[in-house]
Design an enzyme around this catalytic site. Sequence first.
Site, PDB file in Angstrom:
ATOM      1  N   ASP A 164       0.847  -1.202   0.000  1.00  0.00           N
ATOM      2  CA  ASP A 164       0.000   0.000   0.000  1.00  0.00           C
ATOM      3  C   ASP A 164       0.881   1.249   0.000  1.00  0.00           C
ATOM      4  OD1 ASP A 164       0.691  -0.742   2.791  1.00  0.00           O
ATOM      5  OD2 ASP A 164      -0.432   1.057   3.292  1.00  0.00           O
ATOM      6  N   HIS A 474       2.122  -8.532  -3.875  1.00  0.00           N
ATOM      7  CA  HIS A 474       1.052  -7.558  -3.653  1.00  0.00           C
ATOM      8  C   HIS A 474       1.729  -6.210  -3.409  1.00  0.00           C
ATOM      9  CE1 HIS A 474      -2.971  -6.258  -2.342  1.00  0.00           C
ATOM     10  NE2 HIS A 474      -2.343  -5.547  -1.420  1.00  0.00           N
ATOM     11  N   ASP A 520       2.045 -17.112  -5.251  1.00  0.00           N
ATOM     12  CA  ASP A 520       2.669 -15.912  -5.820  1.00  0.00           C
ATOM     13  C   ASP A 520       1.644 -15.163  -6.658  1.00  0.00           C
ATOM     14  OD1 ASP A 520       4.437 -14.016  -6.764  1.00  0.00           O
ATOM     15  OD2 ASP A 520       5.293 -15.347  -8.298  1.00  0.00           O
ATOM     16  N   GLU A 529       2.421 -10.019   0.200  1.00  0.00           N
ATOM     17  CA  GLU A 529       2.721  -8.587   0.207  1.00  0.00           C
ATOM     18  C   GLU A 529       4.217  -8.393   0.480  1.00  0.00           C
ATOM     19  OE1 GLU A 529      -0.062  -6.231   2.428  1.00  0.00           O
ATOM     20  OE2 GLU A 529       0.980  -4.363   1.993  1.00  0.00           O
TER      21      GLU A 529
HETATM   22  O1  9MR Z   1       2.203  -6.798   9.069  1.00  0.00           O
HETATM   23  C1  9MR Z   1       0.857  -6.755   9.512  1.00  0.00           C
HETATM   24  C2  9MR Z   1       0.389  -8.135   9.858  1.00  0.00           C
HETATM   25  O2  9MR Z   1       1.117  -8.642  10.947  1.00  0.00           O
HETATM   26  C3  9MR Z   1      -1.092  -8.132  10.162  1.00  0.00           C
HETATM   27  O3  9MR Z   1      -1.535  -9.439  10.398  1.00  0.00           O
HETATM   28  C4  9MR Z   1      -1.838  -7.521   8.976  1.00  0.00           C
HETATM   29  C5  9MR Z   1      -3.328  -7.466   9.174  1.00  0.00           C
HETATM   30  O4  9MR Z   1      -3.678  -6.516  10.113  1.00  0.00           O
HETATM   31  O5  9MR Z   1      -1.363  -6.217   8.729  1.00  0.00           O
HETATM   32  C6  9MR Z   1      -0.010  -6.184   8.403  1.00  0.00           C
HETATM   33  O6  9MR Z   1       0.390  -4.880   8.214  1.00  0.00           O
HETATM   34  C7  9MR Z   1       0.029  -4.250   7.028  1.00  0.00           C
HETATM   35  C8  9MR Z   1      -0.274  -2.809   7.401  1.00  0.00           C
HETATM   36  O7  9MR Z   1      -1.413  -2.759   8.210  1.00  0.00           O
HETATM   37  C9  9MR Z   1      -0.407  -1.909   6.191  1.00  0.00           C
HETATM   38  N1  9MR Z   1       0.700  -2.017   5.307  1.00  0.00           N
HETATM   39  C10 9MR Z   1       0.977  -3.381   4.880  1.00  0.00           C
HETATM   40  C11 9MR Z   1       1.216  -4.287   6.061  1.00  0.00           C
HETATM   41  C12 9MR Z   1       1.574  -5.710   5.614  1.00  0.00           C
HETATM   42  O8  9MR Z   1       0.498  -6.425   5.128  1.00  0.00           O
END
Ligand code: 9MR
Length: 548
Positions: A164, A474, A520, A529
């Site tokens: 993101d 992602h 993937d 991601e």
């Molecule tokens: O890294 C985070 C992971 O441990 C959580 O389970 C997940 C769901 O809440 O969110 C991940 O963090 C994300 C963050 O909120 C926004 N940027 C991308 C992060 C990786 O997915």
Amino acid sequence: MNRKYFEREAAHIKTTPFGIFVDQAGYLPKSRKIAVLPFEAESFELADESGSVRYTGKTSYFGKDEASGDDIRLADFSGFREPGKYRVRAEGQLSAQFGISESVYDSVLRDTMRAFYYLRCGCALEEKYALQYVHPACHTSEAVLWDDHSVRLEVTGGWHDAGDYGRYVTAGACAVGHLLYAYKLFPKAFEKLSLNIPETGLPDLLAEVKYELDWMLKMQREDGGVYHKVTTAQHAPFVMPEEDKAQLFVFKVTTMATADMAAAAALASGIYRPFDAAFADKLAEASERALGWLEANPEFIGFENPPGCNTGPYGQRDANSNIFWAYAEAYSLTGDERRHKAMLEMKDKGFPLTGLGYGELGGLGTLCYLLCERDKDEETASAFRQAFADRAARLRSMADSCGYGVAMEPYEYCWGSNMNTMKNGMVLAIDDLLSGSSRNRSYAEGQLHYLLGENALGISYVTGTGEFRCNYPHLRPAFADGIEECMPGMVSGGPNRRPGDPFAYEVIREGTPPMRCYADDTSSYSLNEITIYWNSPTVFLLGYIIGE
Ligand code: 9MR
Ligand code: ZN
């Protein structure tokens, strides 16, 4: 909405053409070298590029591996040290090609560190640095405070967090912490590392990290408090960053963000001082101001997304490990006994003393204390050293019970599991440094081998590295740029036994062994991601392996 993004089906996910699993970057000549054979074979051979057999050996039976479900034989060719490019062969099966040489990881280190440049926000990525992955400056408009739209803020810069386009202070501070400690501990790997990024006169790693620090400084309020994040209200669609024109919002000051700023700025101040005294002064002042805010606001201020916002919350139940890290860094930088005392008071709050993630930063505080050249409470220092020793012993034992050498229990394959393997590699490396031993060396290397292809799917989780590698993370620009080959150096989150997105629900069948819960695919944020704080421990681990 977008072609490939929502229409890719499970059938598009490739499986490896290879049957034998190795680190696809390769092995250092003197290192332990193991290929994993998930099938029956008595013997194996090592063939060079021309196909000539250069080494033969007997396999050993490991047994059934729980995390992968595989019945495993190991091919140990540690005794073979001749530089070159090879494949392992057995029973008509082949491994991907890999190298043996002193420089096998150099390009992986460079790529995983250059990944931060590709994530820069607020500046144009230029062809001479970004190759074909160029784009104009993004997210350059003024932001407003979520809680009071009349307050306008200039907070451009920093790195996009992940797939993101959000920018989050705690995630950034954690990545900065990993990278600056890597620089501090492994000068051989980083002093001369050339990244082909805009010249600043600083060593390249420090130049890249300064890009994030400059942004973090903008997130600090006059009274020292630090805003938690700057994002749009909702995650952007899968467009290039400069096309994401929605209003940017700055969210409230939190204890976590302020403590992390105090810590990261103090750490950075010491490291940048020999190169740029004015910047070091600015960082030291920012750190002090953040600590002042923490003292004036002792009640914990956490974070939850307000209604109408769905970007990353990075919430925590408390900020004890963050504050502990902050006091440790402040004491190390200034020698101020008040900070020492405050750190000693925080250390017993019950957080893990070896934690190295964005939510649990105790390990950066203990590491800081052990490295600092100030007066120390010897009992505390020895307890901190012991915490790393105990954790490392536990990691070695977990790695020994996994056929792929991963220092994790099967249940630990969670969202971003590759961060866990990399952080475990960091703990193993740190314990070796602190104890002056090399008892963890092959285990630490083993975590990297797993990441780079010695795993049940035979996949390298780093874009650009290895014959069979992930290529569809992602990551918005990686999709939206229309370029087939992903920019190199991005570390995928990897297997997650609790799939958390529609694509993952679709393709990961109930009962799939944890190490195989991966696909993937661009749409799968819970499996594939990337984030800055998954790249940063990888850089640290590579620094140790190359530079120590
Ligand atoms: O890294 C985070 C992971 O441990 C959580 O389970 C997940 C769901 O809440 O969110 C991940 O963090 C994300 C963050 O909120 C926004 N940027 C991308 C992060 C990786 O997915
Ligand atoms: Zn941007």
